[in-house]
Each structure stands twice: as structure tokens, then as C-alpha cells.
Motif scaffolding. Sequence first.
Motif, PDB file in Angstrom:
ATOM      1  N   THR A 331       0.833  -1.205   0.000  1.00 26.44           N
ATOM      2  CA  THR A 331       0.000   0.000   0.000  1.00 26.44           C
ATOM      3  C   THR A 331       0.869   1.257   0.000  1.00 26.44           C
ATOM      4  N   LEU A 362      -4.976  -2.401   0.069  1.00 22.17           N
ATOM      5  CA  LEU A 362      -5.976  -1.705  -0.737  1.00 22.17           C
ATOM      6  C   LEU A 362      -6.051  -2.345  -2.114  1.00 22.17           C
ATOM      7  N   ARG A 364      -6.717  -1.049  -4.846  1.00 23.96           N
ATOM      8  CA  ARG A 364      -6.053  -0.194  -5.839  1.00 23.96           C
ATOM      9  C   ARG A 364      -4.554  -0.489  -5.896  1.00 23.96           C
ATOM     10  N   SER A 365      -3.963  -0.861  -4.750  1.00 26.91           N
ATOM     11  CA  SER A 365      -2.527  -1.111  -4.698  1.00 26.91           C
ATOM     12  C   SER A 365      -2.143  -2.459  -5.287  1.00 26.91           C
TER      13      SER A 365
END
Length: 408
Positions: A331, A362, A364-365
Motif C-alpha cells: 500500500t 488496498l 487499488r494497490s
Amino acid sequence: MSARGARSHGVRGQASSGELLELVRSGRATTRGALQQATGLSRATVGQRLDRLFRAGWLREGAGGPVDSPLGGRPSITLEFDDEHAVVLAADLDTRHARAAVLSLTGEILAEHGGTLVIEDGPEAVLGELGRWFAELLEKAGHRAPEVCGIGLAVPGPVDRETGRVVQPPIMPGWDGYDTTGRLARAFTEHTGAPPVPVLVDNDANLMAYGEQRTGYPDCSAFVLVKVSTGIGAGVVVDGSVYRGIDGGAGDIGHIRVPEGAETLCRCGSYGCLAAIASGGAVARRLASAGVPAASGSDVRDLLASGHPEAVGLAREAGRRVGDVLATVVTLLNPGVLMIAGDLAGTAFVTGVRELLYQRALSRSTAHLDVVTSRLGERAGLVGAGALVVEHLYAPERVEARLRALGV
């Protein structure tokens, strides 16, 4: 232009021989005409500066390239870095085992040796023995000691980049502050009779990451390697360079405190470190307490290779604990590649890492994250150590100093 590109080209019209060599080595400009265009130097000046590199034996002419002009004409002669004018020595130390090699300037391993070398025996004995290994390897590779331009050494502890000294290493008793570079240079001379050469030292995970990123993932701008053997460490490569922090301590994730280990004493003297409960050494201790013969990460590796059920279960559990910490690492850094390496880097451990990493990080990560295992295996540290030496010795500013020393 990137900062690195600006440094490579220097001030237009003033690029040095070292900067021309870097353009050729990187493939960004490999003909005289391309060098003129990239630097703004005149044809005569390019010729003069290239002549110094030819006289040093660092550059050679290759085959003719394509004809750029629509009117035809003779093909341009390409320029190549001559990787045969010198060799590099490299060694990678673990707690009870080491590997050493002779490498070409482009990273090809020409001869190598692995064997028992106990780091707790101290730097005087260990580095002296490496000097003997190097002498034998040079003979095996068919190279003479005067051909060696430098030595790279990977160690399982934090290193002060400026001095090359190991700093407060948890698993290297007797090495703190020791003159590692000086002793290894002397050992090389003692066993070969050749003059001392530059010695560069770095953390093993850093050099493994550097070797793996350069050879397998050169386009990955954020690369993380986690080595899980007797201890746990990480190497981070950002934009092609190792990230070390302000004093070499970056990546020491084995000593992040985790709640599960609150009552477990680590070799660093603290309680609750990740390495105390999830390293190869920690798994070996749990197996030994259950009556399974295991004393180190390498013993666990052998048990995993044979499919030992208890070792497999403990490795997966260790992977989950490491994966929980790596969720924060991923992250924070948002890498494109997370590579798992070392003695525990098998299916069971990696499965455990994935389970917790993807739960806790996350989304997104991890959307564009590749979780992989080592491509170079036990050679990663050697390749990274060799590359560290080459990049140091052939950096533009150092090229200029070396050319002056050669009188060219």
C-alpha cells in the motif's frame, strides 16, 4: 528529459568520455552520429573522446548499422561496450552458506562455487576464506587476477553505503563496524598476488532485488523483493536504483513488531519481531521442538522440497504472517512486482502471503501487482553484486578518473 537522462548527456556540447560510454552502454546512442545528436558535440570532439575509450579497451566497433539516409551510402559503424577487457568477482553470504563467482562485465557467470561458510566465525576468517575461493575461481574461469576490476559482496545485514561497513547486524556477531572492504581487498591480494581492487558491500536483499529487477523486470519502476531465509529482509528498486534509506536501513521488515510474536524473543534482542515468528529460522525452531530435525532455513527448504506435511503447514502460516506485513508495504510503495525469494519461497509460503496480502492491502494497490518467485534463484545476489560493481566503476564521473589514471 529525466534527471538520469540529463546526467547522462551532461551539458550539451560538453559531454565527457564517461558520458559517451554510458550512452553506448545503455543503448541510447550507439553510433558516432547518434552521439553527436544526443550531446551536441562536434564530430571531431566525439572522435577524440571515443579514442580515449578505445585506447583503454573499453569500447569496440561492431557491425554496420542500417543506412538512415534515403539516398543510401555506407552503413554507420555501431559502437559496443567491450565486456571482455575485465571481470568482476562477487560473493553472497548467508548465515551458514556462501556463494562466490567470477562474472563478465555484462553479468554472465563464468565460474561459481558454493559451500559452507559460517558467518558467526567472524569477518576475519570468513573474508579470508573468500579470498581463497576467489583465487581458485579465477583459475577455473581461465582469467588472471590483474583482469579483476572490482569485487561485490552481499551480506545479511544493514550496510552503511558510504563506508561499506555492516551496521548493528542482528545475525552477524562480530561484524558491526568492521572494515569489511579493506579486509576483503587484502584477502584478494594475499591469495592472488594482485594489487587490491575496489570492494563494494551491500545488503543481500538489496542486491538480490537489483539483480532480479535488472535481468527480468527492467521496465518495472517500483520493484520489491522479500528474502525469507534464516531471517527476513526486503530490497526495493525504484526507477532502476536501489532505495537504501538515509543510512542503509531501508527494507529491514524482519524487525517490524507484530502482535502474534509479542512474547517471542528475536535475535536482535527485542520481542515480537516478524523474523522471530515467520522466518526460516523460526519455522526450523518450531519443527525442532516437534521432533523434526531442522536447524536453519536451508533445512526447512529441504523439508518443503520433500513435501514434509508439518513443514508445509508451518510455511503457509509463516507466509500469512509475512503477507499481513506486506499489505502495508504494498500500500505504501505500490510496486508493480513483489518477488518472494529465499529458502521458504515455495508454493506453501507464497500461498500464505497471497491470502493475507490481498485481504489486507488496498485493492487499488494490488490491481496491477504481480506476485512472483525468484527467477535467478541462488544466483540473484551474485548477479546484483556484480552489477553494483560495474555500475559504480563505469559511472561517467568515475570513468574520467580511471581514464586519467590509465594515462589516456
